[in-house]
Write an enzyme that holds these catalytic residues in place. Structure first.
Site, PDB file in Angstrom:
ATOM      1  N   HIS A  29       0.850  -1.197   0.000  1.00 37.94           N
ATOM      2  CA  HIS A  29       0.000   0.000   0.000  1.00 37.94           C
ATOM      3  C   HIS A  29       0.881   1.240   0.000  1.00 37.94           C
ATOM      4  CE1 HIS A  29       0.678  -1.228   4.164  1.00 37.94           C
ATOM      5  NE2 HIS A  29       0.712   0.060   4.462  1.00 37.94           N
ATOM      6  N   HIS A  67       0.968   5.244   1.224  1.00 34.73           N
ATOM      7  CA  HIS A  67       0.371   6.309   2.036  1.00 34.73           C
ATOM      8  C   HIS A  67       0.465   7.634   1.282  1.00 34.73           C
ATOM      9  CE1 HIS A  67       0.543   4.148   6.018  1.00 34.73           C
ATOM     10  NE2 HIS A  67       1.478   3.465   5.378  1.00 34.73           N
TER      11      HIS A  67
HETATM   12  P1  AMP Z   1       1.895   0.447   7.339  1.00 34.87           P
HETATM   13  O1  AMP Z   1       2.409   0.735   8.723  1.00 34.87           O
HETATM   14  O2  AMP Z   1       2.665   1.137   6.268  1.00 34.87           O
HETATM   15  O3  AMP Z   1       1.730  -1.037   7.109  1.00 34.87           O
HETATM   16  O4  AMP Z   1       0.469   1.131   7.304  1.00 34.87           O
HETATM   17  C1  AMP Z   1      -0.721   0.529   7.688  1.00 34.87           C
HETATM   18  C2  AMP Z   1      -1.749   1.644   7.734  1.00 34.87           C
HETATM   19  O5  AMP Z   1      -3.016   1.074   7.604  1.00 34.87           O
HETATM   20  C3  AMP Z   1      -1.748   2.461   9.037  1.00 34.87           C
HETATM   21  O6  AMP Z   1      -1.588   3.846   8.713  1.00 34.87           O
HETATM   22  C4  AMP Z   1      -3.117   2.169   9.636  1.00 34.87           C
HETATM   23  O7  AMP Z   1      -3.673   3.301  10.274  1.00 34.87           O
HETATM   24  C5  AMP Z   1      -3.918   1.785   8.412  1.00 34.87           C
HETATM   25  N1  AMP Z   1      -5.013   0.846   8.643  1.00 34.87           N
HETATM   26  C6  AMP Z   1      -4.965  -0.345   9.272  1.00 34.87           C
HETATM   27  N2  AMP Z   1      -6.178  -0.948   9.226  1.00 34.87           N
HETATM   28  C7  AMP Z   1      -6.992  -0.115   8.533  1.00 34.87           C
HETATM   29  C8  AMP Z   1      -8.366  -0.177   8.139  1.00 34.87           C
HETATM   30  N3  AMP Z   1      -9.147  -1.211   8.471  1.00 34.87           N
HETATM   31  N4  AMP Z   1      -8.869   0.869   7.430  1.00 34.87           N
HETATM   32  C9  AMP Z   1      -8.085   1.925   7.110  1.00 34.87           C
HETATM   33  N5  AMP Z   1      -6.794   2.033   7.444  1.00 34.87           N
HETATM   34  C10 AMP Z   1      -6.253   1.036   8.155  1.00 34.87           C
END
Ligand code: AMP
Ligand code: ZN
Length: 138
Positions: A101, A103
């Site tokens: 993903h 950001h």
């Molecule tokens: P990473 O640390 O790069 O793996 O980012 C994971 C991101 O996903 C974090 O910013 C979380 O806040 C976000 N996240 C986790 N679960 C969800 C969800 N169900 N809906 C939206 N964002 C999420």
């Protein structure tokens, strides 16, 4: 390919509801549940890739133009003066969800302040040695 237990596979394919700001046949872009700033969004491919090293060329070619499109919309809609494109690979790099993903984090003149790295120091010899090690692995 989708993975049974992957939350982002479920969200990207509509199995779990999300605040979606963009969708096409390859991607869903959602609002992050724990935003670093107002408007923090995540680009999710509908296919499962663990991280950037797992992407195929078609996906890799499409993701940056999409980041630019969404970032431009953030600037128009939210009045942010810029945005960060952040993408974590591996636990030590801060990856917590192991479905690739990207950001998109709007940045505003008034903040919030965000932690970045502190510039370090390296000798020319060290840079040359490290550079050579990476080159030899390409
Ligand atoms: P990473 O640390 O790069 O793996 O980012 C994971 C991101 O996903 C974090 O910013 C979380 O806040 C976000 N996240 C986790 N679960 C969800 C969800 N169900 N809906 C939206 N964002 C999420
Ligand atoms: Zn997945």
């Amino acid at each position: 390919m989708r993975e049974e237990d992957c939350i982002f596979c479920k969200i990207a394919n509509g199995g779990i509801p999300s605040e979606t700001i963009y969708e096409d046949d390859m991607f869903r872009v959602i609002m992050d549940l724990g935003p670093a700033s107002k408007g923090h969004a995540l680009i999710l491919p509908k296919q499962h890739y663990r991280d950037i090293c797992d992407l195929d060329e078609e996906m890799a070619a499409k993701v940056l133009p999409l980041a630019a499109k969404i970032g431009a919309a953030m600037k128009k809609a939210l009045g942010c003066s810029g945005f960060n494109v952040v993408q974590n690979n591996g636990k030590e790099a801060g990856q917590t969800v192991f479905h690739f993903h990207v950001h998109l984090i709007p940045r505003y003149e008034e903040g919030p302040a965000m932690v970045s790295w502190m510039p370090g120091k390296a000798s020319p010899e060290e840079l040359a040695q490290t550079g050579a090690a990476i080159r030899s692995a390409l």
